[in-house]
Motif scaffolding. Sequence first.
Motif, mmCIF file in Angstrom:
data_model
loop_
_atom_site.group_PDB
_atom_site.id
_atom_site.type_symbol
_atom_site.label_atom_id
_atom_site.label_comp_id
_atom_site.label_asym_id
_atom_site.label_seq_id
_atom_site.Cartn_x
_atom_site.Cartn_y
_atom_site.Cartn_z
ATOM 1 N N ALA A 91 -4.929 35.837 7.569
ATOM 2 C CA ALA A 91 -5.912 36.470 8.456
ATOM 3 C C ALA A 91 -5.689 37.972 8.545
ATOM 4 O O ALA A 91 -5.677 38.559 9.630
ATOM 5 C CB ALA A 91 -5.864 35.823 9.838
ATOM 6 N N GLY A 92 -5.474 38.617 7.385
ATOM 7 C CA GLY A 92 -5.464 40.083 7.324
ATOM 8 C C GLY A 92 -6.900 40.562 7.154
ATOM 9 O O GLY A 92 -7.851 39.764 7.249
ATOM 10 N N PRO A 93 -7.082 41.874 6.893
ATOM 11 C CA PRO A 93 -8.457 42.371 6.725
ATOM 12 C C PRO A 93 -9.221 41.624 5.629
ATOM 13 O O PRO A 93 -10.410 41.314 5.816
ATOM 14 C CB PRO A 93 -8.282 43.841 6.356
ATOM 15 N N ALA A 94 -8.567 41.286 4.517
ATOM 16 C CA ALA A 94 -9.280 40.577 3.442
ATOM 17 C C ALA A 94 -9.773 39.226 3.953
ATOM 18 O O ALA A 94 -10.951 38.876 3.793
ATOM 19 C CB ALA A 94 -8.375 40.404 2.220
ATOM 20 N N GLY A 95 -8.892 38.462 4.591
ATOM 21 C CA GLY A 95 -9.253 37.127 5.075
ATOM 22 C C GLY A 95 -10.306 37.169 6.184
ATOM 23 O O GLY A 95 -11.262 36.396 6.182
ATOM 24 N N PHE A 97 -12.556 39.616 6.962
ATOM 25 C CA PHE A 97 -13.880 40.078 6.521
ATOM 26 C C PHE A 97 -14.520 39.050 5.583
ATOM 27 O O PHE A 97 -15.745 38.898 5.569
ATOM 28 C CB PHE A 97 -13.803 41.469 5.872
ATOM 29 N N ALA A 98 -13.698 38.311 4.833
ATOM 30 C CA ALA A 98 -14.246 37.226 4.000
ATOM 31 C C ALA A 98 -14.838 36.151 4.903
ATOM 32 O O ALA A 98 -15.933 35.634 4.655
ATOM 33 C CB ALA A 98 -13.149 36.644 3.110
ATOM 34 N N ALA A 99 -14.117 35.813 5.990
ATOM 35 C CA ALA A 99 -14.590 34.768 6.910
ATOM 36 C C ALA A 99 -15.936 35.153 7.512
ATOM 37 O O ALA A 99 -16.870 34.344 7.569
ATOM 38 C CB ALA A 99 -13.552 34.541 8.013
ATOM 39 N N LEU A 100 -16.044 36.412 7.950
ATOM 40 C CA LEU A 100 -17.309 36.863 8.575
ATOM 41 C C LEU A 100 -18.455 36.837 7.558
ATOM 42 O O LEU A 100 -19.575 36.445 7.867
ATOM 43 C CB LEU A 100 -17.130 38.269 9.155
ATOM 44 N N LYS A 101 -18.144 37.228 6.334
ATOM 45 C CA LYS A 101 -19.183 37.250 5.284
ATOM 46 C C LYS A 101 -19.625 35.820 4.944
ATOM 47 O O LYS A 101 -20.806 35.562 4.725
ATOM 48 C CB LYS A 101 -18.604 37.954 4.054
ATOM 49 N N LEU A 102 -18.676 34.894 4.922
ATOM 50 C CA LEU A 102 -19.030 33.491 4.646
ATOM 51 C C LEU A 102 -19.934 32.960 5.764
ATOM 52 O O LEU A 102 -20.913 32.255 5.500
ATOM 53 C CB LEU A 102 -17.764 32.629 4.528
ATOM 54 N N ILE A 103 -19.608 33.329 6.999
ATOM 55 C CA ILE A 103 -20.441 32.880 8.131
ATOM 56 C C ILE A 103 -21.864 33.432 7.977
ATOM 57 O O ILE A 103 -22.840 32.715 8.187
ATOM 58 C CB ILE A 103 -19.789 33.310 9.466
ATOM 59 N N GLU A 104 -21.975 34.684 7.577
ATOM 60 C CA GLU A 104 -23.314 35.258 7.357
ATOM 61 C C GLU A 104 -24.076 34.452 6.296
ATOM 62 O O GLU A 104 -25.297 34.378 6.313
ATOM 63 C CB GLU A 104 -23.211 36.715 6.907
ATOM 64 N N ASN A 164 -19.118 48.266 -0.129
ATOM 65 C CA ASN A 164 -19.862 49.110 0.779
ATOM 66 C C ASN A 164 -18.961 49.538 1.952
ATOM 67 O O ASN A 164 -18.792 48.799 2.926
ATOM 68 C CB ASN A 164 -21.082 48.306 1.256
ATOM 69 N N ILE A 165 -18.393 50.741 1.841
ATOM 70 C CA ILE A 165 -17.474 51.231 2.874
ATOM 71 C C ILE A 165 -18.190 51.336 4.218
ATOM 72 O O ILE A 165 -17.653 50.951 5.261
ATOM 73 C CB ILE A 165 -16.914 52.627 2.494
ATOM 74 N N ASN A 166 -19.433 51.839 4.194
ATOM 75 C CA ASN A 166 -20.158 52.044 5.459
ATOM 76 C C ASN A 166 -20.361 50.733 6.202
ATOM 77 O O ASN A 166 -20.327 50.678 7.429
ATOM 78 C CB ASN A 166 -21.509 52.722 5.204
ATOM 79 N N ARG A 167 -20.601 49.651 5.436
ATOM 80 C CA ARG A 167 -20.787 48.340 6.070
ATOM 81 C C ARG A 167 -19.484 47.913 6.776
ATOM 82 O O ARG A 167 -19.498 47.392 7.885
ATOM 83 C CB ARG A 167 -21.184 47.307 5.005
ATOM 84 N N ILE A 168 -18.353 48.154 6.116
ATOM 85 C CA ILE A 168 -17.060 47.776 6.718
ATOM 86 C C ILE A 168 -16.844 48.577 8.013
ATOM 87 O O ILE A 168 -16.460 48.028 9.049
ATOM 88 C CB ILE A 168 -15.894 48.036 5.724
ATOM 89 N N ALA A 509 -9.131 46.268 1.280
ATOM 90 C CA ALA A 509 -8.869 44.827 1.413
ATOM 91 C C ALA A 509 -10.080 44.136 2.045
ATOM 92 O O ALA A 509 -10.499 43.053 1.614
ATOM 93 C CB ALA A 509 -7.611 44.588 2.252
ATOM 94 N N ALA A 510 -10.659 44.764 3.069
ATOM 95 C CA ALA A 510 -11.850 44.193 3.717
ATOM 96 C C ALA A 510 -12.995 44.079 2.702
ATOM 97 O O ALA A 510 -13.695 43.065 2.644
ATOM 98 C CB ALA A 510 -12.262 45.062 4.902
ATOM 99 N N MET A 511 -13.172 45.135 1.900
ATOM 100 C CA MET A 511 -14.250 45.103 0.898
ATOM 101 C C MET A 511 -13.996 44.006 -0.129
ATOM 102 O O MET A 511 -14.926 43.324 -0.562
ATOM 103 C CB MET A 511 -14.365 46.457 0.181
ATOM 104 N N ASP A 512 -12.716 43.831 -0.498
ATOM 105 C CA ASP A 512 -12.418 42.774 -1.470
ATOM 106 C C ASP A 512 -12.682 41.394 -0.863
ATOM 107 O O ASP A 512 -13.173 40.495 -1.540
ATOM 108 C CB ASP A 512 -10.976 42.895 -1.978
ATOM 109 N N GLY A 513 -12.370 41.245 0.422
ATOM 110 C CA GLY A 513 -12.671 39.985 1.110
ATOM 111 C C GLY A 513 -14.157 39.665 1.023
ATOM 112 O O GLY A 513 -14.559 38.535 0.715
ATOM 113 N N GLU A 514 -14.979 40.662 1.263
ATOM 114 C CA GLU A 514 -16.439 40.446 1.207
ATOM 115 C C GLU A 514 -16.883 40.117 -0.216
ATOM 116 O O GLU A 514 -17.741 39.264 -0.440
ATOM 117 C CB GLU A 514 -17.160 41.715 1.666
#
Length: 527
Positions: A91-95, A97-104, A164-168, A509-514
């Motif tokens: 549950a770091g930034p990658a995990g 932000f991936a979770a939120l993107k999957l929910i979307e 997309n940095i701005n989205r993060i 890391a957040a961008m890679d999660g997405e």
Amino acid sequence: MQKQLTIRLQPAKANDQLAVKEAIAATQGIKPDAITGFQLLKKSIDARGRQVMINLTLNAFIHEPFHPAAPEKFEFKDVTHAPKSVIIIGAGPAGLFAALKLIESGIKPILLERGKDVKSRRRDLAALNKEGIIHPDSNYCFGEGGAGTYSDGKLYTRSNKRGNINRILALFCHFGAPENILSDAHPHIGTNKLPQIITAMREQIIACGGQVHFEHKLTDIITENNKIKKLITANGNSFSADAYLLATGHSARDIFELLHNNNILIEAKPFALGVRAEHPQALIDSIQYHCNSRSEHLPPASYSLVEQVNDKGVFSFCMCPGGIIAPASTNKDELVVNGWSPSKRNNPYANSGMVVQVTHEDAAAALKHLKLPADHPLLFMYFQQMVERKAYTAGGGQFKAPAQRLVDFCEKKVTGSLPANSYIPGLNSTDLYDVLPGFIAHTLRDGFRKFGKKMKGYYSNEAVIVATESRTSSPVRIPRDAEKGHHPQLSNLYPCGEGAGYAGGIVSAAMDGERVADWVRTNLIIS
Ligand SMILES: Cc1cc2nc3c(=O)[nH]c(=O)nc-3n(C[C@H](O)[C@H](O)[C@H](O)COP(=O)(O)OP(=O)(O)OC[C@H]3O[C@@H](n4cnc5c(N)ncnc54)[C@H](O)[C@@H]3O)c2cc1C
């Protein structure tokens, strides 16, 4: 009418709304009251000349009502009964932000995290700093929010091609980050604010029907027919889902070993290692802002240094103005240092990693007693571990760190008395040539001398250097298909984030999660 323009002002004026309006009006040849408002798009500091200037890029509203653009909106779906689910390990930034993107995307995320929730984690950090006791699953690297949570929260990244940095940044704001991160050229959040943001993200995931399991350390992977069949955690639970996203960060050595021991392909990845240098913040301010004392309108100054020395890259890393050096170890007999700062960056010290690139040949030579081939997948991890153990012993235990004044180090003198510093567990005066591999120590010495010429005053015995800064990036890469994102041997395993070698820092890391969440969604929808 709306007009996008850039103006350049002295720091005091840049912070004064009226002065900004007057400056806009002057560029347009109109009266200031014709400007109904303005929205800041980018703010950067130009400290190259003697007079420090602030560049402001703005959207000005002229002769029309002021309607600032509304914050970006996000739509998180109810995934309680979603037909597809994905297990995310870490549950770091990658995990996160991936979770939120999957929910979307209407997919249910199930997060397994070895550490504790972000609030409980704070108590373990206090025990580490004050009593020298480390919790192997709850520390500066492990726990909810990952390695970046108790950090400086710098959100600057050069990897703008990866996503997309701005989205993060907009997502960070959605969960409570201050809006100035959207316009600052070098945005940061601060250790005091990040935990609430991470909590809000978790609450959103759970409110949507996702799951978050703390103190669930992945310890085994069961495979069948080139796929993961289930995962086992240390507490004996097992989990299975449609896909598995591995985002365990650069410090999960047990995961690298687990993959390697199960013949799941991983590769050695070169990284950089060195020390953390700490100067008085006032000294860095006076160098960077060409002044005796910093104006109240300027933030504590930072720096970024890079040189090629002895055919090696030596560079500053993760600079924390107004920061604290922290013990970022994950094991009891290993010493790792890193840095953090609060949102105001108001500590009297400026610290930064100063690190040297390590090649396959360097690491293999330093570990020649192990007789490893230069392409052994765990080569760099063993090298990292070796230096961290030496540093721990040299510090004298309980996470005290070996240290030397900067000029003493370069002149090979053992320091008599160390300066006041920010490192809470305490420093131990040591000859760092006994701790660092020779090629690192010599390259750092020559690098410091060169940096002193670039930044007059940097080469100073007021500065202290502390060993060792060794978790700069992952020592391992977990390969993945460039088109579909999954591991070459296991079609439902998706390596992700910094630990897999695809990111370096919170935002990347957040961008890679997405990005990985997008791959998972595409592959699950097609299959
Ligand atoms: C003190 C410090 C300061 C930093 N400052 C900054 C900064 O200011 N700006 C910046 O951009 N970067 C900073 N970084 C780096 C940044 O934190 C990382 O680049 C980023 O967190 C990587 O994200 P990640 O999600 O890939 O991995 P991580 O954040 O490392 O997250 C991995 C997660 O996986 C969990 N995990 C590991 N193994 C297992 C397992 N077996 N089972 C279940 N869970 C597991 C861990 O507990 C962790 O929560 C800092 C790092 C540290 C340590």
